[in-house]
Design a protein around this motif. Structure first.
Motif, PDB file in Angstrom:
ATOM      1  N   ALA A  46      43.366  53.390 127.095  1.00 30.44           N
ATOM      2  CA  ALA A  46      42.875  52.677 128.273  1.00 30.44           C
ATOM      3  C   ALA A  46      41.717  53.422 128.923  1.00 30.44           C
ATOM      4  O   ALA A  46      40.721  52.826 129.342  1.00 30.44           O
ATOM      5  CB  ALA A  46      44.015  52.483 129.276  1.00 30.44           C
ATOM      6  N   VAL A  47      41.824  54.761 128.992  1.00 31.31           N
ATOM      7  CA  VAL A  47      40.735  55.547 129.583  1.00 31.31           C
ATOM      8  C   VAL A  47      39.499  55.482 128.684  1.00 31.31           C
ATOM      9  O   VAL A  47      38.367  55.403 129.159  1.00 31.31           O
ATOM     10  CB  VAL A  47      41.175  57.011 129.786  1.00 31.31           C
ATOM     11  N   ALA A  48      39.711  55.500 127.354  1.00 32.78           N
ATOM     12  CA  ALA A  48      38.580  55.381 126.440  1.00 32.78           C
ATOM     13  C   ALA A  48      37.853  54.063 126.658  1.00 32.78           C
ATOM     14  O   ALA A  48      36.621  54.009 126.655  1.00 32.78           O
ATOM     15  CB  ALA A  48      39.075  55.488 124.994  1.00 32.78           C
ATOM     16  N   LEU A  49      38.619  52.988 126.897  1.00 31.83           N
ATOM     17  CA  LEU A  49      37.997  51.689 127.152  1.00 31.83           C
ATOM     18  C   LEU A  49      37.270  51.666 128.488  1.00 31.83           C
ATOM     19  O   LEU A  49      36.302  50.924 128.670  1.00 31.83           O
ATOM     20  CB  LEU A  49      39.067  50.588 127.119  1.00 31.83           C
ATOM     21  N   GLN A  50      37.737  52.469 129.422  1.00 27.10           N
ATOM     22  CA  GLN A  50      37.027  52.537 130.701  1.00 27.10           C
ATOM     23  C   GLN A  50      35.641  53.130 130.514  1.00 27.10           C
ATOM     24  O   GLN A  50      34.677  52.697 131.145  1.00 27.10           O
ATOM     25  CB  GLN A  50      37.828  53.391 131.684  1.00 27.10           C
ATOM     26  N   HIS A  51      35.535  54.137 129.601  1.00 25.60           N
ATOM     27  CA  HIS A  51      34.234  54.760 129.334  1.00 25.60           C
ATOM     28  C   HIS A  51      33.404  53.916 128.370  1.00 25.60           C
ATOM     29  O   HIS A  51      32.173  53.937 128.444  1.00 25.60           O
ATOM     30  CB  HIS A  51      34.437  56.160 128.750  1.00 25.60           C
ATOM     31  N   ALA A  52      34.058  53.204 127.444  1.00 19.73           N
ATOM     32  CA  ALA A  52      33.345  52.401 126.454  1.00 19.73           C
ATOM     33  C   ALA A  52      34.055  51.054 126.315  1.00 19.73           C
ATOM     34  O   ALA A  52      34.865  50.861 125.400  1.00 19.73           O
ATOM     35  CB  ALA A  52      33.299  53.136 125.116  1.00 19.73           C
ATOM     36  N   PRO A  53      33.788  50.113 127.229  1.00 19.56           N
ATOM     37  CA  PRO A  53      34.530  48.845 127.248  1.00 19.56           C
ATOM     38  C   PRO A  53      34.444  48.062 125.948  1.00 19.56           C
ATOM     39  O   PRO A  53      35.358  47.318 125.619  1.00 19.56           O
ATOM     40  CB  PRO A  53      33.867  48.080 128.404  1.00 19.56           C
ATOM     41  N   SER A  56      35.600  48.897 119.742  1.00 14.52           N
ATOM     42  CA  SER A  56      36.615  48.156 118.994  1.00 14.52           C
ATOM     43  C   SER A  56      37.739  49.067 118.517  1.00 14.52           C
ATOM     44  O   SER A  56      38.902  48.656 118.445  1.00 14.52           O
ATOM     45  CB  SER A  56      35.965  47.460 117.797  1.00 14.52           C
ATOM     46  N   ALA A  57      37.412  50.348 118.203  1.00 13.52           N
ATOM     47  CA  ALA A  57      38.449  51.271 117.755  1.00 13.52           C
ATOM     48  C   ALA A  57      39.460  51.534 118.856  1.00 13.52           C
ATOM     49  O   ALA A  57      40.666  51.624 118.616  1.00 13.52           O
ATOM     50  CB  ALA A  57      37.813  52.585 117.286  1.00 13.52           C
ATOM     51  N   ALA A  58      38.971  51.663 120.107  1.00 12.51           N
ATOM     52  CA  ALA A  58      39.875  51.897 121.234  1.00 12.51           C
ATOM     53  C   ALA A  58      40.784  50.698 121.459  1.00 12.51           C
ATOM     54  O   ALA A  58      41.987  50.832 121.706  1.00 12.51           O
ATOM     55  CB  ALA A  58      39.067  52.211 122.490  1.00 12.51           C
ATOM     56  N   ARG A  59      40.229  49.503 121.361  1.00 14.66           N
ATOM     57  CA  ARG A  59      41.048  48.305 121.557  1.00 14.66           C
ATOM     58  C   ARG A  59      42.084  48.156 120.439  1.00 14.66           C
ATOM     59  O   ARG A  59      43.243  47.812 120.683  1.00 14.66           O
ATOM     60  CB  ARG A  59      40.156  47.070 121.606  1.00 14.66           C
ATOM     61  N   ALA A  60      41.656  48.430 119.201  1.00  9.63           N
ATOM     62  CA  ALA A  60      42.586  48.334 118.090  1.00  9.63           C
ATOM     63  C   ALA A  60      43.722  49.333 118.236  1.00  9.63           C
ATOM     64  O   ALA A  60      44.893  49.020 117.971  1.00  9.63           O
ATOM     65  CB  ALA A  60      41.835  48.559 116.771  1.00  9.63           C
ATOM     66  N   LEU A  61      43.388  50.544 118.688  1.00  8.64           N
ATOM     67  CA  LEU A  61      44.421  51.556 118.863  1.00  8.64           C
ATOM     68  C   LEU A  61      45.392  51.159 119.963  1.00  8.64           C
ATOM     69  O   LEU A  61      46.598  51.361 119.856  1.00  8.64           O
ATOM     70  CB  LEU A  61      43.768  52.905 119.174  1.00  8.64           C
ATOM     71  N   GLU A  83      25.637  38.429 112.599  1.00  4.84           N
ATOM     72  CA  GLU A  83      27.072  38.714 112.579  1.00  4.84           C
ATOM     73  C   GLU A  83      27.437  39.604 113.752  1.00  4.84           C
ATOM     74  O   GLU A  83      26.809  40.623 114.006  1.00  4.84           O
ATOM     75  CB  GLU A  83      27.439  39.415 111.275  1.00  4.84           C
ATOM     76  N   THR A  84      28.461  39.230 114.497  1.00  4.31           N
ATOM     77  CA  THR A  84      28.933  40.015 115.641  1.00  4.31           C
ATOM     78  C   THR A  84      30.346  40.462 115.365  1.00  4.31           C
ATOM     79  O   THR A  84      31.163  39.697 114.860  1.00  4.31           O
ATOM     80  CB  THR A  84      28.922  39.183 116.936  1.00  4.31           C
ATOM     81  N   PRO A  85      30.687  41.707 115.668  1.00  2.06           N
ATOM     82  CA  PRO A  85      32.035  42.200 115.384  1.00  2.06           C
ATOM     83  C   PRO A  85      33.070  41.493 116.247  1.00  2.06           C
ATOM     84  O   PRO A  85      32.862  41.249 117.423  1.00  2.06           O
ATOM     85  CB  PRO A  85      31.954  43.700 115.735  1.00  2.06           C
ATOM     86  N   ALA A  86      34.199  41.172 115.625  1.00  2.00           N
ATOM     87  CA  ALA A  86      35.279  40.504 116.353  1.00  2.00           C
ATOM     88  C   ALA A  86      36.116  41.543 117.073  1.00  2.00           C
ATOM     89  O   ALA A  86      36.419  42.602 116.529  1.00  2.00           O
ATOM     90  CB  ALA A  86      36.157  39.706 115.385  1.00  2.00           C
ATOM     91  N   ALA A  87      36.468  41.258 118.320  1.00  2.00           N
ATOM     92  CA  ALA A  87      37.309  42.174 119.095  1.00  2.00           C
ATOM     93  C   ALA A  87      38.742  42.092 118.594  1.00  2.00           C
ATOM     94  O   ALA A  87      39.237  41.023 118.298  1.00  2.00           O
ATOM     95  CB  ALA A  87      37.267  41.797 120.571  1.00  2.00           C
ATOM     96  N   PRO A  88      39.457  43.213 118.488  1.00  2.00           N
ATOM     97  CA  PRO A  88      40.848  43.180 118.074  1.00  2.00           C
ATOM     98  C   PRO A  88      41.681  42.393 119.074  1.00  2.00           C
ATOM     99  O   PRO A  88      41.330  42.246 120.241  1.00  2.00           O
ATOM    100  CB  PRO A  88      41.247  44.662 118.058  1.00  2.00           C
ATOM    101  N   ALA A  89      42.821  41.928 118.585  1.00  2.00           N
ATOM    102  CA  ALA A  89      43.702  41.140 119.447  1.00  2.00           C
ATOM    103  C   ALA A  89      44.198  41.987 120.594  1.00  2.00           C
ATOM    104  O   ALA A  89      44.531  43.153 120.423  1.00  2.00           O
ATOM    105  CB  ALA A  89      44.885  40.610 118.641  1.00  2.00           C
ATOM    106  N   ASP A 367      48.261  49.497 133.972  1.00  2.00           N
ATOM    107  CA  ASP A 367      49.126  48.471 134.564  1.00  2.00           C
ATOM    108  C   ASP A 367      48.560  47.072 134.316  1.00  2.00           C
ATOM    109  O   ASP A 367      49.299  46.120 134.040  1.00  2.00           O
ATOM    110  CB  ASP A 367      49.275  48.733 136.062  1.00  2.00           C
ATOM    111  N   SER A 368      47.237  46.941 134.392  1.00  2.00           N
ATOM    112  CA  SER A 368      46.608  45.643 134.162  1.00  2.00           C
ATOM    113  C   SER A 368      46.799  45.179 132.724  1.00  2.00           C
ATOM    114  O   SER A 368      47.056  44.003 132.459  1.00  2.00           O
ATOM    115  CB  SER A 368      45.117  45.716 134.495  1.00  2.00           C
ATOM    116  N   THR A 369      46.683  46.113 131.771  1.00  2.00           N
ATOM    117  CA  THR A 369      46.842  45.730 130.367  1.00  2.00           C
ATOM    118  C   THR A 369      48.284  45.374 130.047  1.00  2.00           C
ATOM    119  O   THR A 369      48.550  44.512 129.203  1.00  2.00           O
ATOM    120  CB  THR A 369      46.373  46.866 129.445  1.00  2.00           C
TER     121      THR A 369
END
Length: 426
Positions: A46-53, A56-61, A83-89, A367-369
Protein backbone atom coordinates in the motif's frame (compact mmCIF):
# COMPACT_ATOMS: atom_id res chain seq x y z
CA UNK A 1 7.94 -7.56 14.72
CA UNK A 2 10.79 -8.78 16.96
CA UNK A 3 10.10 -12.38 15.82
CA UNK A 4 10.79 -11.52 12.20
CA UNK A 5 13.88 -13.04 10.52
CA UNK A 6 17.03 -10.88 10.64
CA UNK A 7 16.92 -10.28 6.87
CA UNK A 8 13.43 -8.80 7.10
CA UNK A 9 14.45 -6.61 10.03
CA UNK A 10 17.47 -5.38 8.06
CA UNK A 11 15.26 -4.61 5.07
CA UNK A 12 12.86 -2.71 7.32
CA UNK A 13 15.74 -0.50 8.46
CA UNK A 14 16.80 0.04 4.84
CA UNK A 15 13.23 0.97 3.84
CA UNK A 16 12.99 3.37 6.78
CA UNK A 17 16.13 5.10 5.52
CA UNK A 18 14.80 5.28 1.93
CA UNK A 19 10.98 5.34 2.22
CA UNK A 20 10.47 6.32 -1.44
CA UNK A 21 12.47 3.38 -2.82
CA UNK A 22 9.58 1.38 -4.30
CA UNK A 23 11.60 -1.67 -5.55
CA UNK A 24 13.22 -2.04 -2.12
CA UNK A 25 9.85 -1.84 -0.36
CA UNK A 26 8.34 -4.41 -2.76
CA UNK A 27 11.26 -6.74 -2.07
CA UNK A 28 10.47 -6.46 1.64
CA UNK A 29 6.79 -7.16 0.91
CA UNK A 30 7.74 -10.29 -1.07
CA UNK A 31 9.76 -11.62 1.86
CA UNK A 32 6.93 -10.86 4.28
CA UNK A 33 4.52 -12.70 2.01
CA UNK A 34 6.88 -15.67 1.87
CA UNK A 35 6.89 -15.76 5.68
CA UNK A 36 3.10 -15.81 5.76
CA UNK A 37 2.89 -12.23 7.10
CA UNK A 38 0.19 -11.22 4.64
CA UNK A 39 -1.10 -8.15 6.54
CA UNK A 40 2.41 -6.72 6.80
CA UNK A 41 2.97 -7.40 3.09
CA UNK A 42 -0.29 -5.60 2.24
CA UNK A 43 0.83 -2.59 4.29
CA UNK A 44 4.16 -2.36 2.44
CA UNK A 45 2.46 -2.74 -0.94
CA UNK A 46 0.00 0.00 0.00
CA UNK A 47 2.85 2.40 0.81
CA UNK A 48 4.56 1.49 -2.47
CA UNK A 49 1.35 2.40 -4.29
CA UNK A 50 1.26 5.70 -2.46
CA UNK A 51 4.69 6.54 -3.93
CA UNK A 52 3.95 4.97 -7.34
CA UNK A 53 0.17 4.78 -7.91
CA UNK A 54 0.53 3.18 -11.34
CA UNK A 55 3.02 0.48 -10.34
CA UNK A 56 1.55 -2.78 -11.64
CA UNK A 57 3.97 -4.92 -9.60
CA UNK A 58 2.81 -3.27 -6.37
CA UNK A 59 -0.84 -3.81 -7.23
CA UNK A 60 -0.23 -7.42 -8.22
CA UNK A 61 1.60 -8.06 -4.97
CA UNK A 62 -1.21 -6.50 -2.95
CA UNK A 63 -3.75 -8.73 -4.73
CA UNK A 64 -1.68 -11.82 -3.88
CA UNK A 65 -1.21 -10.74 -0.27
CA UNK A 66 -4.95 -10.25 0.15
CA UNK A 67 -5.67 -13.71 -1.28
CA UNK A 68 -7.49 -12.47 -4.36
CA UNK A 69 -7.38 -14.42 -7.66
CA UNK A 70 -4.77 -13.29 -10.17
CA UNK A 71 -6.04 -11.22 -13.11
CA UNK A 72 -6.83 -13.02 -16.34
CA UNK A 73 -4.49 -12.15 -19.20
CA UNK A 74 -5.87 -9.73 -21.75
CA UNK A 75 -6.25 -10.69 -25.39
CA UNK A 76 -3.64 -8.97 -27.58
CA UNK A 77 -4.76 -5.77 -29.27
CA UNK A 78 -4.60 -4.98 -32.95
CA UNK A 79 -1.11 -3.91 -34.07
CA UNK A 80 -2.24 -0.42 -35.03
CA UNK A 81 -3.58 0.32 -31.55
CA UNK A 82 -1.14 1.47 -28.86
CA UNK A 83 -0.87 -1.24 -26.24
CA UNK A 84 -1.47 -0.19 -22.63
CA UNK A 85 -0.66 -2.44 -19.67
CA UNK A 86 -3.67 -3.87 -17.87
CA UNK A 87 -3.91 -3.17 -14.15
CA UNK A 88 -4.03 -6.28 -11.94
CA UNK A 89 -7.32 -7.15 -10.34
CA UNK A 90 -8.03 -5.21 -7.16
CA UNK A 91 -9.90 -6.49 -4.10
CA UNK A 92 -13.57 -7.13 -4.70
CA UNK A 93 -15.63 -3.99 -4.49
CA UNK A 94 -12.63 -1.63 -4.64
CA UNK A 95 -12.41 0.66 -7.65
CA UNK A 96 -8.95 2.25 -7.90
CA UNK A 97 -10.01 4.84 -10.48
CA UNK A 98 -13.04 5.86 -8.45
CA UNK A 99 -10.85 6.16 -5.38
CA UNK A 100 -8.44 8.41 -7.24
CA UNK A 101 -11.30 10.59 -8.46
CA UNK A 102 -12.81 10.74 -4.99
CA UNK A 103 -9.58 11.87 -3.39
CA UNK A 104 -8.77 14.30 -6.19
CA UNK A 105 -10.64 17.15 -4.56
CA UNK A 106 -9.61 16.36 -1.02
CA UNK A 107 -6.58 18.62 -0.91
CA UNK A 108 -5.43 21.06 0.30
CA UNK A 109 -5.90 19.67 3.82
CA UNK A 110 -8.40 21.07 6.27
CA UNK A 111 -7.18 21.49 9.83
CA UNK A 112 -9.31 21.95 12.93
CA UNK A 113 -7.19 24.85 14.12
CA UNK A 114 -6.93 28.02 12.07
CA UNK A 115 -3.59 27.73 10.35
CA UNK A 116 -1.20 30.39 9.16
CA UNK A 117 -1.54 31.70 5.64
CA UNK A 118 1.97 30.57 4.78
CA UNK A 119 3.40 27.08 5.04
CA UNK A 120 6.91 27.16 6.54
CA UNK A 121 9.46 24.84 5.02
CA UNK A 122 10.34 21.97 7.38
CA UNK A 123 13.64 21.79 9.22
CA UNK A 124 14.10 18.04 9.01
CA UNK A 125 16.02 18.04 5.80
CA UNK A 126 13.19 16.29 3.97
CA UNK A 127 13.07 17.32 0.35
CA UNK A 128 16.72 18.28 0.22
CA UNK A 129 18.45 17.31 -3.05
CA UNK A 130 20.61 14.21 -3.09
CA UNK A 131 24.41 14.22 -3.11
CA UNK A 132 25.63 16.93 -5.47
CA UNK A 133 28.05 16.33 -8.24
CA UNK A 134 31.64 16.97 -7.28
CA UNK A 135 32.32 20.66 -6.72
CA UNK A 136 28.76 21.63 -7.61
CA UNK A 137 27.90 25.09 -6.30
CA UNK A 138 24.30 26.19 -5.85
CA UNK A 139 23.42 29.78 -6.68
CA UNK A 140 22.06 31.96 -3.86
CA UNK A 141 18.73 30.44 -2.87
CA UNK A 142 15.47 31.93 -1.67
CA UNK A 143 15.42 29.87 1.55
CA UNK A 144 16.26 31.96 4.61
CA UNK A 145 15.95 31.58 8.36
CA UNK A 146 12.41 32.96 8.10
CA UNK A 147 11.51 29.67 6.39
CA UNK A 148 12.75 27.65 9.35
CA UNK A 149 9.75 26.92 11.57
CA UNK A 150 10.32 27.75 15.26
CA UNK A 151 13.84 27.36 16.66
CA UNK A 152 13.96 31.02 17.70
CA UNK A 153 16.87 30.52 20.08
CA UNK A 154 19.02 28.98 17.33
CA UNK A 155 18.15 31.84 14.98
CA UNK A 156 19.11 34.43 17.58
CA UNK A 157 22.44 32.76 18.24
CA UNK A 158 23.19 32.55 14.53
CA UNK A 159 22.29 36.21 14.13
CA UNK A 160 24.40 37.43 17.03
CA UNK A 161 27.48 35.25 16.62
CA UNK A 162 27.67 34.73 12.88
CA UNK A 163 25.25 36.55 10.60
CA UNK A 164 25.22 40.13 11.92
CA UNK A 165 29.00 40.70 11.48
CA UNK A 166 28.87 39.16 8.01
CA UNK A 167 25.97 41.38 6.89
CA UNK A 168 27.84 44.54 7.91
CA UNK A 169 31.26 44.42 6.20
CA UNK A 170 31.82 48.16 6.80
CA UNK A 171 31.56 47.68 10.55
CA UNK A 172 33.69 44.58 10.23
CA UNK A 173 36.45 46.57 8.57
CA UNK A 174 36.11 49.32 11.18
CA UNK A 175 36.69 46.81 13.96
CA UNK A 176 39.29 44.84 12.04
CA UNK A 177 37.11 41.77 11.53
CA UNK A 178 37.68 39.79 8.35
CA UNK A 179 34.84 38.48 6.19
CA UNK A 180 35.37 34.87 7.08
CA UNK A 181 34.14 32.55 9.76
CA UNK A 182 33.58 29.01 10.89
CA UNK A 183 30.71 27.43 12.80
CA UNK A 184 30.27 23.84 13.98
CA UNK A 185 26.69 22.60 14.35
CA UNK A 186 26.17 19.44 16.37
CA UNK A 187 23.26 17.49 17.74
CA UNK A 188 21.14 14.39 17.14
CA UNK A 189 20.46 13.26 13.57
CA UNK A 190 17.35 14.33 11.67
CA UNK A 191 17.00 17.74 13.32
CA UNK A 192 17.71 20.03 10.38
CA UNK A 193 21.40 20.96 10.42
CA UNK A 194 21.68 20.79 6.63
CA UNK A 195 18.57 22.89 6.13
CA UNK A 196 19.85 25.53 8.57
CA UNK A 197 23.10 25.71 6.61
CA UNK A 198 21.16 26.39 3.40
CA UNK A 199 19.10 29.02 5.21
CA UNK A 200 22.29 30.76 6.37
CA UNK A 201 23.48 30.90 2.76
CA UNK A 202 20.15 32.46 1.81
CA UNK A 203 20.46 35.03 4.59
CA UNK A 204 23.89 36.07 3.34
CA UNK A 205 22.89 35.96 -0.34
CA UNK A 206 25.81 33.60 -0.82
CA UNK A 207 26.39 30.56 -2.98
CA UNK A 208 26.09 27.18 -1.27
CA UNK A 209 28.47 24.26 -1.60
CA UNK A 210 27.95 20.98 0.27
CA UNK A 211 30.84 18.54 0.67
CA UNK A 212 31.00 15.12 2.32
CA UNK A 213 33.75 12.54 2.70
CA UNK A 214 32.58 10.78 -0.48
CA UNK A 215 33.41 13.91 -2.46
CA UNK A 216 36.94 14.13 -1.08
CA UNK A 217 38.26 10.66 -0.28
CA UNK A 218 40.20 8.92 -3.07
CA UNK A 219 42.00 5.59 -3.18
CA UNK A 220 45.15 7.04 -4.79
CA UNK A 221 47.82 8.61 -2.63
CA UNK A 222 47.69 12.41 -2.67
CA UNK A 223 44.36 12.70 -4.48
CA UNK A 224 42.33 13.22 -1.30
CA UNK A 225 44.48 16.19 -0.29
CA UNK A 226 44.24 17.56 -3.84
CA UNK A 227 40.46 17.20 -3.75
CA UNK A 228 40.26 19.01 -0.40
CA UNK A 229 42.31 21.89 -1.81
CA UNK A 230 40.12 22.10 -4.93
CA UNK A 231 36.98 22.22 -2.75
CA UNK A 232 38.24 25.37 -1.02
CA UNK A 233 39.56 26.85 -4.26
CA UNK A 234 36.10 26.45 -5.81
CA UNK A 235 34.48 28.11 -2.79
CA UNK A 236 36.97 31.00 -3.00
CA UNK A 237 36.22 31.53 -6.68
CA UNK A 238 32.48 31.59 -5.90
CA UNK A 239 32.78 33.95 -2.89
CA UNK A 240 30.68 34.94 -1.11
CA UNK A 241 30.07 31.26 -0.55
CA UNK A 242 28.85 29.08 2.33
CA UNK A 243 30.93 25.92 2.34
CA UNK A 244 29.06 23.19 4.21
CA UNK A 245 31.15 20.28 5.50
CA UNK A 246 28.66 17.51 6.17
CA UNK A 247 29.61 14.83 8.71
CA UNK A 248 32.80 16.67 9.50
CA UNK A 249 33.69 13.95 12.00
CA UNK A 250 34.57 11.82 8.95
CA UNK A 251 36.43 14.59 7.12
CA UNK A 252 38.21 15.83 10.24
CA UNK A 253 38.36 12.86 12.59
CA UNK A 254 40.85 12.77 15.45
CA UNK A 255 44.25 12.05 13.96
CA UNK A 256 45.36 10.28 17.14
CA UNK A 257 42.92 7.47 16.35
CA UNK A 258 43.93 7.06 12.72
CA UNK A 259 46.10 4.21 11.55
CA UNK A 260 46.15 5.27 7.90
CA UNK A 261 48.62 8.01 6.99
CA UNK A 262 46.62 9.09 3.94
CA UNK A 263 43.60 10.06 6.01
CA UNK A 264 45.79 11.96 8.50
CA UNK A 265 47.19 13.94 5.58
CA UNK A 266 43.65 14.77 4.46
CA UNK A 267 42.85 16.18 7.91
CA UNK A 268 46.08 18.18 7.84
CA UNK A 269 45.09 19.57 4.44
CA UNK A 270 41.67 20.58 5.83
CA UNK A 271 43.35 22.46 8.67
CA UNK A 272 45.63 24.24 6.21
CA UNK A 273 42.73 25.27 3.99
CA UNK A 274 40.74 26.56 6.97
CA UNK A 275 43.67 28.78 7.97
CA UNK A 276 43.52 30.46 4.54
CA UNK A 277 46.98 32.00 4.40
CA UNK A 278 47.10 35.69 3.36
CA UNK A 279 43.36 36.16 3.65
CA UNK A 280 42.55 33.64 0.92
CA UNK A 281 39.29 32.71 2.64
CA UNK A 282 37.74 36.18 2.54
CA UNK A 283 34.05 35.70 1.77
CA UNK A 284 34.12 31.93 2.47
CA UNK A 285 31.90 31.04 5.40
CA UNK A 286 32.56 27.51 6.60
CA UNK A 287 29.70 25.67 8.29
CA UNK A 288 30.21 22.12 9.51
CA UNK A 289 27.78 19.58 10.92
CA UNK A 290 28.31 16.46 12.98
CA UNK A 291 26.38 14.09 15.21
CA UNK A 292 29.52 13.23 17.19
CA UNK A 293 31.49 16.41 17.98
CA UNK A 294 33.64 14.47 20.44
CA UNK A 295 35.15 12.60 17.46
CA UNK A 296 36.22 15.81 15.68
CA UNK A 297 39.93 16.65 15.83
CA UNK A 298 40.46 19.29 18.51
CA UNK A 299 42.65 21.30 16.14
CA UNK A 300 39.58 22.03 13.98
CA UNK A 301 38.03 23.98 16.85
CA UNK A 302 40.91 26.35 17.43
CA UNK A 303 40.36 30.11 16.93
CA UNK A 304 40.10 31.07 13.28
CA UNK A 305 38.76 27.66 12.23
CA UNK A 306 35.50 26.15 13.50
CA UNK A 307 35.74 28.17 16.68
CA UNK A 308 32.00 28.66 17.29
CA UNK A 309 29.55 25.89 18.08
CA UNK A 310 25.78 25.63 17.81
CA UNK A 311 23.70 22.86 19.39
CA UNK A 312 20.78 21.88 17.12
CA UNK A 313 18.20 20.06 19.22
CA UNK A 314 14.90 18.31 18.34
CA UNK A 315 12.33 20.82 17.02
CA UNK A 316 10.36 22.88 19.52
CA UNK A 317 6.56 23.20 19.37
CA UNK A 318 6.38 25.87 16.62
CA UNK A 319 8.90 23.93 14.54
CA UNK A 320 6.97 20.67 15.01
CA UNK A 321 3.80 22.38 13.84
CA UNK A 322 5.58 23.68 10.74
CA UNK A 323 7.02 20.25 9.93
CA UNK A 324 3.70 18.44 10.43
CA UNK A 325 1.85 21.01 8.35
CA UNK A 326 4.43 20.63 5.58
CA UNK A 327 4.20 16.83 5.44
CA UNK A 328 0.39 16.84 5.54
CA UNK A 329 -0.07 19.63 3.03
CA UNK A 330 -0.79 17.39 0.00
CA UNK A 331 -2.46 14.48 1.78
CA UNK A 332 -6.24 13.98 2.04
CA UNK A 333 -6.95 14.71 5.71
CA UNK A 334 -9.89 15.76 7.83
CA UNK A 335 -10.44 17.05 11.37
CA UNK A 336 -6.76 17.18 12.25
CA UNK A 337 -6.00 19.09 15.45
CA UNK A 338 -2.41 20.21 14.95
CA UNK A 339 -2.17 21.64 18.47
CA UNK A 340 -2.91 18.27 20.04
CA UNK A 341 -0.61 16.47 17.62
CA UNK A 342 2.23 18.85 18.45
CA UNK A 343 1.86 18.07 22.17
CA UNK A 344 2.03 14.30 21.75
CA UNK A 345 5.08 14.45 19.46
CA UNK A 346 7.46 16.17 21.87
CA UNK A 347 11.09 15.00 21.60
CA UNK A 348 10.56 13.64 18.07
CA UNK A 349 13.03 14.78 15.45
CA UNK A 350 11.98 16.24 12.13
CA UNK A 351 12.62 12.88 10.47
CA UNK A 352 10.46 11.17 13.12
CA UNK A 353 7.61 13.59 12.40
CA UNK A 354 7.82 12.83 8.70
CA UNK A 355 7.57 9.14 9.58
CA UNK A 356 4.46 9.78 11.70
CA UNK A 357 2.71 11.34 8.70
CA UNK A 358 3.86 8.50 6.45
CA UNK A 359 2.59 5.84 8.88
CA UNK A 360 -0.78 7.56 9.28
CA UNK A 361 -1.13 7.58 5.49
CA UNK A 362 -0.36 3.86 5.40
CA UNK A 363 -3.15 3.18 7.90
CA UNK A 364 -5.77 5.10 5.95
CA UNK A 365 -4.69 3.64 2.62
CA UNK A 366 -4.68 0.05 3.91
CA UNK A 367 -8.09 0.54 5.53
CA UNK A 368 -9.45 1.91 2.25
CA UNK A 369 -8.19 -1.08 0.27
CA UNK A 370 -9.61 -3.57 2.76
CA UNK A 371 -13.06 -2.03 3.07
CA UNK A 372 -13.43 -0.82 -0.50
CA UNK A 373 -14.45 2.61 0.82
CA UNK A 374 -12.12 5.55 0.47
CA UNK A 375 -11.63 7.60 3.60
CA UNK A 376 -9.49 10.51 4.70
CA UNK A 377 -6.52 10.45 7.05
CA UNK A 378 -7.93 11.44 10.43
CA UNK A 379 -6.68 12.33 13.87
CA UNK A 380 -7.01 8.73 15.04
CA UNK A 381 -4.54 7.59 12.38
CA UNK A 382 -2.04 10.29 13.33
CA UNK A 383 -2.27 9.68 17.08
CA UNK A 384 -1.85 5.94 16.59
CA UNK A 385 1.19 6.52 14.37
CA UNK A 386 2.69 8.97 16.88
CA UNK A 387 2.25 6.42 19.67
CA UNK A 388 4.22 3.81 17.72
CA UNK A 389 7.15 6.06 16.79
CA UNK A 390 9.86 6.21 19.44
CA UNK A 391 12.19 9.22 19.36
CA UNK A 392 15.15 8.31 17.18
CA UNK A 393 17.22 10.81 19.16
CA UNK A 394 17.21 8.72 22.38
CA UNK A 395 20.34 6.67 21.51
CA UNK A 396 22.20 9.89 20.66
CA UNK A 397 21.32 11.49 23.99
CA UNK A 398 22.37 8.31 25.81
CA UNK A 399 25.86 8.63 24.30
CA UNK A 400 26.03 12.42 24.55
CA UNK A 401 25.09 12.38 28.25
CA UNK A 402 28.27 10.50 29.22
CA UNK A 403 30.46 12.79 27.13
CA UNK A 404 28.84 15.95 28.47
CA UNK A 405 29.17 14.79 32.08
CA UNK A 406 32.69 13.37 32.05
CA UNK A 407 34.50 14.97 29.10
CA UNK A 408 33.31 18.59 29.21
CA UNK A 409 36.73 20.20 28.97
CA UNK A 410 36.47 23.96 28.92
CA UNK A 411 32.68 23.84 29.18
CA UNK A 412 32.20 23.09 25.47
CA UNK A 413 29.12 21.00 26.25
CA UNK A 414 27.55 23.30 28.86
CA UNK A 415 24.59 24.01 26.58
CA UNK A 416 23.98 20.29 26.13
CA UNK A 417 24.20 19.72 29.89
CA UNK A 418 21.63 22.45 30.51
CA UNK A 419 19.24 20.83 28.03
CA UNK A 420 19.70 17.38 29.59
CA UNK A 421 18.96 18.80 33.05
CA UNK A 422 15.91 20.63 31.75
CA UNK A 423 14.62 17.42 30.18
CA UNK A 424 15.64 15.36 33.24
CA UNK A 425 17.80 13.10 31.13
CA UNK A 426 20.74 13.14 33.56
Amino acid sequence: MSNEPPLIQSLRNAVAAAPSDVPLRLHLAELLLGEGLNDAAVAEAAVALQHAPGDSAARALMVRAMGMPAPAPEAPKAPEEPETPAAPAAPAGFDWRAAEDELGGAVPPRFVTSGATETPVPVDGQGDPGPAATWEVDTPGSVTLADVGGMHEIKERLEAAFLAPMRNPELGRLYGKSLRGGLLMYGPPGCGKTFIARAVAGELGASFMSVSINDVLDMWMGNSERNMHEVFETARRQAPCVLFLDEVDALGAKRSRMHHGGMRNTVNQLLTELDGVDGANEGVFVLAATNVPWDVDIALRRPGRLDRTLLVLPPDAPAREAILRYHLRDRPIESVDLGKLVKVTEDLSGADLAHVCESASERALLDSTRTGTVRMINMKDLLAAAKEVRPSTDPWFASARNVAMFANEGGIYDELLAYLKRKRKL
